[in-house]
Design an enzyme around this catalytic site. Sequence first.
Site, PDB file in Angstrom:
ATOM      1  N   GLU A 385      32.288  40.985  86.914  1.00 53.16           N
ATOM      2  CA  GLU A 385      32.950  39.674  86.960  1.00 53.16           C
ATOM      3  C   GLU A 385      34.448  39.719  86.668  1.00 53.16           C
ATOM      4  O   GLU A 385      35.009  38.745  86.165  1.00 53.16           O
ATOM      5  CB  GLU A 385      32.278  38.695  86.004  1.00 53.16           C
ATOM      6  CG  GLU A 385      30.886  38.307  86.426  1.00 53.16           C
ATOM      7  CD  GLU A 385      30.337  37.127  85.648  1.00 53.16           C
ATOM      8  OE1 GLU A 385      30.788  36.902  84.521  1.00 53.16           O
ATOM      9  OE2 GLU A 385      29.449  36.443  86.188  1.00 53.16           O
ATOM     10  N   GLU A 446      23.083  37.923  89.500  1.00 50.10           N
ATOM     11  CA  GLU A 446      22.740  37.120  88.313  1.00 50.10           C
ATOM     12  C   GLU A 446      22.546  35.677  88.739  1.00 50.10           C
ATOM     13  O   GLU A 446      23.220  35.209  89.663  1.00 50.10           O
ATOM     14  CB  GLU A 446      23.865  37.138  87.267  1.00 50.10           C
ATOM     15  CG  GLU A 446      24.066  38.446  86.562  1.00 50.10           C
ATOM     16  CD  GLU A 446      25.177  38.380  85.517  1.00 50.10           C
ATOM     17  OE1 GLU A 446      25.365  37.321  84.887  1.00 50.10           O
ATOM     18  OE2 GLU A 446      25.866  39.394  85.350  1.00 50.10           O
TER      19      GLU A 446
HETATM   20  C1  GAL Z   1      27.562  36.339  83.395  1.00 51.88           C
HETATM   21  C2  GAL Z   1      27.774  37.729  82.827  1.00 51.88           C
HETATM   22  C3  GAL Z   1      26.609  38.192  81.990  1.00 51.88           C
HETATM   23  C4  GAL Z   1      26.141  37.114  81.083  1.00 51.88           C
HETATM   24  C5  GAL Z   1      25.776  35.947  81.917  1.00 51.88           C
HETATM   25  C6  GAL Z   1      25.152  34.830  81.145  1.00 51.88           C
HETATM   26  O1  GAL Z   1      28.756  35.725  83.671  1.00 51.88           O
HETATM   27  O2  GAL Z   1      28.001  38.623  83.848  1.00 51.88           O
HETATM   28  O3  GAL Z   1      26.967  39.318  81.254  1.00 51.88           O
HETATM   29  O4  GAL Z   1      27.156  36.787  80.194  1.00 51.88           O
HETATM   30  O5  GAL Z   1      26.932  35.453  82.544  1.00 51.88           O
HETATM   31  O6  GAL Z   1      24.701  33.872  82.029  1.00 51.88           O
END
Ligand code: GAL
Length: 728
Positions: A385, A446
């Site tokens: 990210e 994610e």
């Molecule tokens: C994303 C990140 C993860 C975690 C996640 C929580 O932005 O890549 O490491 O923090 O959010 O939803």
Amino acid sequence: MRKRIRFSDDWYFCPHQVTAGEDGQFERVHLPHSNYILPYHNFDEKVYQFTSTYRKRFTLPYPQNGGRIFLDFDGAMMAATIILNEQEFPEHRGGYVPFSLDITDYVVDGENELIVLLDSSERKDIPPYGYVVDYLSFGGIYRDVWLRYTPAIYLDNVFITTENVLDSEANIKVGVRVHNQSTDTQPVIIETIIRTSDGQEIARFSSQPLELTTQTQQEVELKSPVTGFALWTLDEPNLYTAEIIIKRDGEAVDRIEERFGFREAAFKEDGFYLNGEKIYLRGLNRHQTYPYIGSAAPERLQKRDADIIKYDLGCNIVRTSHYPQSPYFLDRCDEIGLLVFEEIPGWQHVGDEGWQALALRDLQVMIERDRNRPAIVLWGVRINESLDNDEFYEKTNALARKLDPTRQTGGVRFFQQSNFLEDVFTFNDFSNGVESPLHRPHLITEFAGHMYPTKTWDNEDRVLEHALLHTRVHNQAMATEGVSGAIGWCAFDYNTHKEFGSGDKICYHGVMDIFRLPKFAAYFYSSQISPEERIVLQAATYWTNGDRSGGGNDPLVIFSNCDEIEVYIGERLIGKFEPDRTRYPNLAHPPFTVEGLGMRWGDAYDDLRVIGYYQGNKVAEQQIDASNTPHTLKLWCDDTQLYADGCDMTRVAFQVVDKYGNRLPYAHTLVELSLEGYGELIGENPFVLVGGQGAVYLKAGETSGIVHITAKARGLPEAKVSVTLITP
Ligand code: GAL
């Protein structure tokens, strides 16, 4: 000849930096070791951020015999200065990758003293640090250490690739680095033998004679046609070994073995293909952290996590967010057929030149360590990210492609407009739906996570909605053109910094809690397992009348891979139901939605009974006690046997359940544990149940025998479990 000796036992640990001449207070420990045993939440992460001293005195177990001796560290968090017999090596910076030291010239025949000064602070010069990070790195020599003997002429850096494995013209290529540390030029040949996992030879081939100049190293590549192999698949993850032998005058001088598999993996515009077959990727992200012990989980716990993700949760892919993980975890992924997206350490922040050089080093070490693993199908070459940084990411992509031309690159970002320098657009989609891909191939890496933190003791509406969020996203991703799959955030709740957690230093983003015990969302995942493999049936309810906003239980959702269910309240048949294909048309096993139960807040209430049918046969039944009365204190260990080696561990879990065995989420009971035998309980004791459950770890002692564990909670019969410790 070569020897590799586990060097993890009998270290001495002191939780501060001991300077020369000072004795310090040392404690005998075995690796993996955490520099601080923590509560499972509500702690200050500064408590493990200090420099500690590890000391090991040893005499060489074998004579040196003119060969080389290396110390191989699988991982030490975060920066290690190694001193051997007063020889100080340059600081190794980075806790997620292995490193090796050639100690040949510094070891002595008598007693050697090895010291590791380990700085476990969040060093801004080392990835992932420099800005905020949503996870903790913890401290300690948290992976194994090895002592490696090689002859003066030796092999390393093996890279096995296969080509055309789906047709009759398959080839195997074996790349290897040959070192000549002897004083003469050496005429050698390299031979390779390929064997099945039970030792049957399927191919043997040799290089041309080579001249190895003294004090040099050479990259050698051997290639051969190969037949008679079985593919590595998700259901039958066939593994092979390549034995690579270096010979001088027909005599073996060094040999090395490496495991691999024959498979073809490719992300294409329209999705992911394994061995030519299109597969929807359904996965979860995994942090390598555990309650109490931080990252210092031994082999058994590492492997167990892979089993949970594959067998309990029915996933076919895991992302090692956000760093290279334990070799034991990855070994298990290879062995059970669980695909892996592995990435370099980092979180949103890209540091200066020195920091970027370390990230490139991490990338190289990760790929060289893991590129023979069939499970790995994608390299993450971006800092998770981070914003675009074309100059840096052109370098990471070029390096990954050079070190491993057979795998595609990915790089996780949170905006689709990002410059697409990788082979696969890996995207964190937090829209709570599925964005249509701008770039292809496209993989969702994610979703959910912080959009819907959920605790095991949250109200039923929330825990159910959390499960349905995962359900909806997968259902939608499966039907969105160009999306190869979706990897949810995340498998297990994890400890974090205050900027991210729920106030007690936990991100409650898992489909399981920090102890690896399921929330309802876990049952969405497991319900996607084929009913031929395992029947799953779980009503996503606590079966109360007053827990949801507004009261009642409508709709009642049941996660199951059955093809029909019957629902009863008491003796009354509510109806027969089919999977909810209207809401979730794309899932193999949609949940069942039972609407119109007609029970409202304050209505008379009876037990719930759900019966599952598969192909016309009754295969499962779940009943929930409407009175929600605590009935049993359930206690279990994941293993019945452990090695009596002083570091093996298993989880000891406990729950307060109703008379049918359902967890009671609001039983915040005090549980007291006691242990008899050669072992130690690691964790909070007494333990106040969290969501009606909890866990600690049993760490084996060093004497074989039986360990008995007893759990007591007021008003419930005590529970007992035993584990046998066996000689390793
Ligand atoms: C994303 C990140 C993860 C975690 C996640 C929580 O932005 O890549 O490491 O923090 O959010 O939803």
